[in-house]
Motif scaffolding. Sequence first.
Motif, mmCIF file in Angstrom:
data_model
loop_
_atom_site.group_PDB
_atom_site.id
_atom_site.type_symbol
_atom_site.label_atom_id
_atom_site.label_comp_id
_atom_site.label_asym_id
_atom_site.label_seq_id
_atom_site.Cartn_x
_atom_site.Cartn_y
_atom_site.Cartn_z
ATOM 1 N N TRP A 168 -2.433 -25.640 -2.279
ATOM 2 C CA TRP A 168 -1.758 -25.572 -0.983
ATOM 3 C C TRP A 168 -1.407 -24.119 -0.666
ATOM 4 N N ALA A 169 -1.648 -23.723 0.561
ATOM 5 C CA ALA A 169 -1.331 -22.351 0.960
ATOM 6 C C ALA A 169 -1.187 -22.251 2.468
ATOM 7 N N ASN A 170 -0.387 -21.279 2.891
ATOM 8 C CA ASN A 170 -0.296 -20.966 4.305
ATOM 9 C C ASN A 170 -1.594 -20.269 4.706
ATOM 10 N N PRO A 171 -2.192 -20.633 5.800
ATOM 11 C CA PRO A 171 -3.478 -20.030 6.182
ATOM 12 C C PRO A 171 -3.422 -18.511 6.342
ATOM 13 N N SER A 172 -2.242 -17.984 6.630
ATOM 14 C CA SER A 172 -2.110 -16.536 6.801
ATOM 15 C C SER A 172 -2.283 -15.775 5.496
ATOM 16 N N SER A 173 -2.295 -16.501 4.365
ATOM 17 C CA SER A 173 -2.455 -15.836 3.072
ATOM 18 C C SER A 173 -3.910 -15.456 2.785
ATOM 19 N N TYR A 174 -4.831 -15.936 3.613
ATOM 20 C CA TYR A 174 -6.243 -15.613 3.430
ATOM 21 C C TYR A 174 -6.669 -14.490 4.377
ATOM 22 N N VAL A 175 -7.867 -13.924 4.121
ATOM 23 C CA VAL A 175 -8.414 -12.924 5.044
ATOM 24 C C VAL A 175 -8.700 -13.614 6.376
ATOM 25 N N SER A 176 -8.675 -12.828 7.441
ATOM 26 C CA SER A 176 -8.721 -13.400 8.790
ATOM 27 C C SER A 176 -9.941 -14.273 9.050
ATOM 28 N N GLU A 177 -11.123 -13.860 8.575
ATOM 29 C CA GLU A 177 -12.340 -14.652 8.815
ATOM 30 C C GLU A 177 -12.233 -16.032 8.170
ATOM 31 N N PHE A 178 -11.671 -16.049 6.975
ATOM 32 C CA PHE A 178 -11.493 -17.312 6.252
ATOM 33 C C PHE A 178 -10.497 -18.200 7.000
ATOM 34 N N THR A 179 -9.386 -17.605 7.422
ATOM 35 C CA THR A 179 -8.340 -18.355 8.118
ATOM 36 C C THR A 179 -8.857 -18.978 9.409
ATOM 37 N N GLU A 180 -9.578 -18.187 10.192
ATOM 38 C CA GLU A 180 -10.092 -18.681 11.468
ATOM 39 C C GLU A 180 -10.996 -19.894 11.286
ATOM 40 N N ALA A 181 -11.827 -19.850 10.253
ATOM 41 C CA ALA A 181 -12.733 -20.971 9.991
ATOM 42 C C ALA A 181 -11.966 -22.183 9.454
ATOM 43 N N LEU A 182 -10.992 -21.921 8.603
ATOM 44 C CA LEU A 182 -10.236 -22.999 7.956
ATOM 45 C C LEU A 182 -9.459 -23.835 8.963
ATOM 46 N N VAL A 183 -8.721 -23.168 9.864
ATOM 47 C CA VAL A 183 -7.846 -23.912 10.779
ATOM 48 C C VAL A 183 -8.631 -24.710 11.822
ATOM 49 N N LYS A 184 -9.908 -24.439 11.980
ATOM 50 C CA LYS A 184 -10.743 -25.181 12.928
ATOM 51 C C LYS A 184 -11.307 -26.462 12.319
ATOM 52 N N LEU A 185 -11.232 -26.576 11.006
ATOM 53 C CA LEU A 185 -11.825 -27.739 10.328
ATOM 54 C C LEU A 185 -10.966 -28.986 10.466
ATOM 55 N N GLU A 186 -11.626 -30.132 10.481
ATOM 56 C CA GLU A 186 -10.935 -31.415 10.388
ATOM 57 C C GLU A 186 -10.818 -31.764 8.909
ATOM 58 N N LYS A 187 -9.799 -32.566 8.587
ATOM 59 C CA LYS A 187 -9.578 -32.943 7.195
ATOM 60 C C LYS A 187 -10.803 -33.636 6.628
ATOM 61 N N GLY A 188 -11.238 -33.181 5.452
ATOM 62 C CA GLY A 188 -12.394 -33.760 4.784
ATOM 63 C C GLY A 188 -13.715 -33.120 5.168
ATOM 64 N N LYS A 189 -13.711 -32.193 6.139
ATOM 65 C CA LYS A 189 -14.940 -31.556 6.609
ATOM 66 C C LYS A 189 -15.112 -30.170 5.984
ATOM 67 N N MET A 190 -16.351 -29.679 5.975
ATOM 68 C CA MET A 190 -16.624 -28.329 5.499
ATOM 69 C C MET A 190 -17.301 -27.531 6.614
ATOM 70 N N THR A 191 -17.328 -26.232 6.443
ATOM 71 C CA THR A 191 -17.959 -25.370 7.454
ATOM 72 C C THR A 191 -19.460 -25.651 7.508
ATOM 73 N N GLU A 192 -19.995 -25.758 8.730
ATOM 74 C CA GLU A 192 -21.418 -26.045 8.921
ATOM 75 C C GLU A 192 -22.288 -24.818 8.651
ATOM 76 N N THR A 193 -21.687 -23.643 8.805
ATOM 77 C CA THR A 193 -22.406 -22.386 8.554
ATOM 78 C C THR A 193 -21.559 -21.522 7.621
ATOM 79 N N PRO A 194 -22.182 -20.640 6.867
ATOM 80 C CA PRO A 194 -21.432 -19.771 5.948
ATOM 81 C C PRO A 194 -20.469 -18.846 6.696
ATOM 82 N N VAL A 195 -19.349 -18.549 6.071
ATOM 83 C CA VAL A 195 -18.330 -17.670 6.644
ATOM 84 C C VAL A 195 -18.340 -16.358 5.876
ATOM 85 N N LYS A 196 -18.566 -15.265 6.587
ATOM 86 C CA LYS A 196 -18.637 -13.955 5.929
ATOM 87 C C LYS A 196 -17.273 -13.274 5.905
#
Length: 261
Positions: free
Chosen positions: A182-210
Amino acid sequence: MKKQLLSGLVAAAVLGTLALPVSAQNVAIVNGKAVPKERVEALKQQVERSGRPVTPDIEGQIKEEVIAREIFMQEAQKRGLETSADYKSQLELARQAILIRELFADFQKTNPVTDAEIQAEYDKFVAANSGKEYKARHILVEKEADAKAIIASIKKGAKFEDIAKKQSKDPGSGAKGGDLDWANPSSYVSEFTEALVKLEKGKMTETPVKSQFGWHIIRLDDVRQAELPKLEEVKPQVAQQLQQQKLAKFQEDLRAKAKVE
């Protein structure tokens, strides 16, 4: 007669002639030299400041240590080691360290952390960490092509956790199947955070996140409201942190004001 005797006792007390026995004033007599009990008390205070209780057994060990030190000091003095250059330089370093320690202790005593300061720091912590916490997993690889291949493999039925253990370049989470806990999304780098908060529970990113670390495949396992500790639970830690900050600022100010040529 009684009046004369009483007057004599008072006079003796004032003049110090009614001294305590030597054994009451000293912890021992070593080669004819008295070892004062103050040395034992000084060492006891050091032990207590370290947070250890002074039990009768510990006090006995302290007394033995004080006596041993006197024996060794006497031998060193016999050999004239007090006049050596090395002894004098070490003594000067010790004097500096003790004086500096006293300076810092005096500053902390005269500049204590207040409850208002602790409350303000806690409020800042709450503001920065409140909201939602995310429980995520990720797989980190060096090349985009590898990340795309992993996504395709997972879509065909491969287990995210198994691939993370085998291929993730993140040593911390990889061994745990990519689990970031468990973590606050702000604890990650911005690219990771932006992709994470857009996901629905149980889903993964459809494309790689750089990111600066490489290419991520991210999966969101769960979301919850942040569970923050109450002020009373973290008050000692907050106070200690603030005291360290104050002391660091004090040191910086002294250096800035000093004229160094």
